[in-house]
Design a protein around this motif. Structure first.
Motif, PDB file in Angstrom:
ATOM      1  N   VAL A 170       0.861  -1.181   0.000  1.00  0.00           N
ATOM      2  CA  VAL A 170       0.000   0.000   0.000  1.00  0.00           C
ATOM      3  C   VAL A 170       0.902   1.237   0.000  1.00  0.00           C
ATOM      4  O   VAL A 170       1.799   1.342   0.840  1.00  0.00           O
ATOM      5  CB  VAL A 170      -0.921   0.005   1.249  1.00  0.00           C
ATOM      6  N   VAL A 171       0.649   2.150  -0.944  1.00  0.00           N
ATOM      7  CA  VAL A 171       1.452   3.380  -1.037  1.00  0.00           C
ATOM      8  C   VAL A 171       0.540   4.585  -0.842  1.00  0.00           C
ATOM      9  O   VAL A 171      -0.485   4.714  -1.511  1.00  0.00           O
ATOM     10  CB  VAL A 171       2.167   3.476  -2.403  1.00  0.00           C
ATOM     11  N   LEU A 172       0.923   5.430   0.113  1.00  0.00           N
ATOM     12  CA  LEU A 172       0.241   6.722   0.292  1.00  0.00           C
ATOM     13  C   LEU A 172       1.114   7.769  -0.371  1.00  0.00           C
ATOM     14  O   LEU A 172       2.270   7.969   0.039  1.00  0.00           O
ATOM     15  CB  LEU A 172       0.089   7.014   1.787  1.00  0.00           C
ATOM     16  N   ILE A 202       5.083   5.504   2.424  1.00  0.00           N
ATOM     17  CA  ILE A 202       4.557   6.864   2.248  1.00  0.00           C
ATOM     18  C   ILE A 202       5.569   7.631   1.406  1.00  0.00           C
ATOM     19  O   ILE A 202       6.773   7.611   1.701  1.00  0.00           O
ATOM     20  CB  ILE A 202       4.351   7.580   3.602  1.00  0.00           C
ATOM     21  N   THR A 203       5.083   8.288   0.350  1.00  0.00           N
ATOM     22  CA  THR A 203       5.978   9.083  -0.477  1.00  0.00           C
ATOM     23  C   THR A 203       5.495  10.526  -0.547  1.00  0.00           C
ATOM     24  O   THR A 203       4.294  10.771  -0.719  1.00  0.00           O
ATOM     25  CB  THR A 203       6.146   8.441  -1.880  1.00  0.00           C
ATOM     26  N   ILE A 220       9.365   5.653   4.544  1.00  0.00           N
ATOM     27  CA  ILE A 220       9.226   6.961   3.901  1.00  0.00           C
ATOM     28  C   ILE A 220      10.188   6.987   2.706  1.00  0.00           C
ATOM     29  O   ILE A 220      11.383   6.720   2.858  1.00  0.00           O
ATOM     30  CB  ILE A 220       9.573   8.121   4.866  1.00  0.00           C
ATOM     31  N   GLU A 221       9.653   7.261   1.519  1.00  0.00           N
ATOM     32  CA  GLU A 221      10.455   7.269   0.293  1.00  0.00           C
ATOM     33  C   GLU A 221      10.157   8.574  -0.454  1.00  0.00           C
ATOM     34  O   GLU A 221       9.023   8.805  -0.861  1.00  0.00           O
ATOM     35  CB  GLU A 221      10.084   6.033  -0.560  1.00  0.00           C
ATOM     36  N   HIS A 222      11.174   9.399  -0.631  1.00  0.00           N
ATOM     37  CA  HIS A 222      10.949  10.696  -1.279  1.00  0.00           C
ATOM     38  C   HIS A 222      10.874  10.599  -2.803  1.00  0.00           C
ATOM     39  O   HIS A 222      10.417  11.536  -3.446  1.00  0.00           O
ATOM     40  CB  HIS A 222      12.034  11.694  -0.860  1.00  0.00           C
ATOM     41  N   ASN A 223      11.317   9.479  -3.347  1.00  0.00           N
ATOM     42  CA  ASN A 223      11.245   9.281  -4.800  1.00  0.00           C
ATOM     43  C   ASN A 223       9.915   8.589  -5.126  1.00  0.00           C
ATOM     44  O   ASN A 223       9.721   7.407  -4.852  1.00  0.00           O
ATOM     45  CB  ASN A 223      12.434   8.429  -5.251  1.00  0.00           C
ATOM     46  N   ALA A 227       8.776   4.568  -4.958  1.00  0.00           N
ATOM     47  CA  ALA A 227       7.754   4.147  -3.995  1.00  0.00           C
ATOM     48  C   ALA A 227       6.638   3.357  -4.687  1.00  0.00           C
ATOM     49  O   ALA A 227       6.093   2.396  -4.131  1.00  0.00           O
ATOM     50  CB  ALA A 227       7.166   5.370  -3.296  1.00  0.00           C
ATOM     51  N   LEU A 228       6.292   3.765  -5.896  1.00  0.00           N
ATOM     52  CA  LEU A 228       5.151   3.148  -6.600  1.00  0.00           C
ATOM     53  C   LEU A 228       5.461   1.744  -7.125  1.00  0.00           C
ATOM     54  O   LEU A 228       4.541   0.979  -7.447  1.00  0.00           O
ATOM     55  CB  LEU A 228       4.720   4.033  -7.783  1.00  0.00           C
TER      56      LEU A 228
END
Ligand code: CP
Length: 319
Positions: A170-172, A202-203, A220-223, A227-228
């Protein structure tokens, strides 16, 4: 159940979700449960889904509902204890909450973050004061930091679309917006998903970190593209900065979600709580795709509200 404010008021989220799914199959099974009782819905802020789905849930249980648009139609509330009310405020929250309790057996309250005073918002000043002075159970219709009925509906929707034989990813993802928006939906989704065993990422751009008390063990992934990768569910939501409280911090990269960006996912289902600024937060092609669950989420708001109202009417401890 005596209150519903957050995921912490729930003992077993899986059991609660399954109960809601069972209610969805037979929504009128307990249509006499609320007979003679009244649900008050108090809105300090606008609403479409929360207002109507909670009214419908109440109707399914035989509860009467009365709605007060307190932000527009009621006397202006005072929140300070001991205030000398010689200014613009006309009614103290202690009087309003107590009087509403004379007419209602349960009260739902919507009180968004003001986004100007971080301490007041993070301490849930308005919800806490209302709950303190109400003499009946209070449920959150979205408070300053959390939106539990939305998150329960989101968990129901995910449960209905779980991939076979696989723990879902699950990606937010943060999305752009033209206005300063509260963090409540993002916080709340994180709080609920963190209580499952799902892989959760979470991105967001740097500067948009949510309150750590809600994100906890999420990655937490800023890219965003990274993340997707292999996501089964992508939840799209804007929020303003928590660190630079309530500010819209400028972002250079393009965070608008498109079908092109979603190609790296596992044919991900698309989620958004609505209302959505189309083609600002997320493109039409994504929202209108066959993988979009946005209207199923909205439908499940009724059954999320119904399972909570049932428990409060029955008054039997935690959900
Ligand atoms: N998702 C949601 O809470 O919608 P409303 O603001 O319309 O109630």
């Amino acid at each position: 159940m005596k209150r519903f404010f957050s995921a912490d008021d729930v003992t077993d989220i899986d059991a609660l979700v399954n109960e809601a799914i069972s209610i969805k199959k037979s929504p009128l099974l307990n249509s006499d449960l609320g007979k003679g009782k009244t649900l008050g819905l108090v809105f300090l802020n606008s609403s479409l889904r929360t207002r109507l789905s909670t009214q419908k849930a109440a109707q399914n249980l035989g509860l009467n509902t009365i709605v007060l648009n307190a932000g527009q139609e009621a006397w202006t509330w005072e929140f300070e204890d001991g205030a000398i009310m010689n200014g613009s405020t006309v009614e103290h929250i202690k009087d309003a909450a107590n009087v509403l309790s004379q007419y209602c057996d349960i009260i739902g309250l919507r009180c968004f973050a003001g986004l100007t005073n971080k301490a007041e918002d993070t301490s849930e000043k308005v919800f806490s004061l209302f709950e303190k002075y109400a003499t009946v159970p209070v449920i959150s219709l979205e408070s300053a930091t959390l939106h539990p009925l939305q998150s329960l509906a989101d968990c129901i929707t995910i449960a209905e679309h779980l991939p076979n034989n696989k723990k879902p990813k699950v990606v937010l993802t943060w999305a752009p917006h033209i206005k300063s928006i509260p963090q409540a939906v993002g916080n709340s989704f994180a709080q609920w998903i963190n209580k499952t065993d799902f892989e959760f990422v979470i991105t967001h751009p740097k500067g948009y970190e949510l309150d750590i008390q809600f994100t906890q063990k999420a990655t937490i992934e800023h890219n965003q593209q990274k993340a997707l990768q292999d996501a089964d569910f992508v939840y799209i939501k804007n929020w303003s900065s928590f660190e630079d409280y309530g500010q819209v911090v400028p972002v250079n990269e393009d965070w608008l979600l498109t079908n092109e960006k979603l190609k790296v996912t596992n044919n991900a289902k698309i989620m958004h709580c609505l209302p959505v600024r189309r083609n600002v937060e997320v493109s039409d092609e994504v929202l209108d795709s066959e993988n979009s669950l946005i209207y199923e989420q909205a439908n499940n708001r009724t059954f999320a509200a119904q399972v909570i109202l049932e428990k409060i009417v029955k008054g039997n401890g935690k959900a």
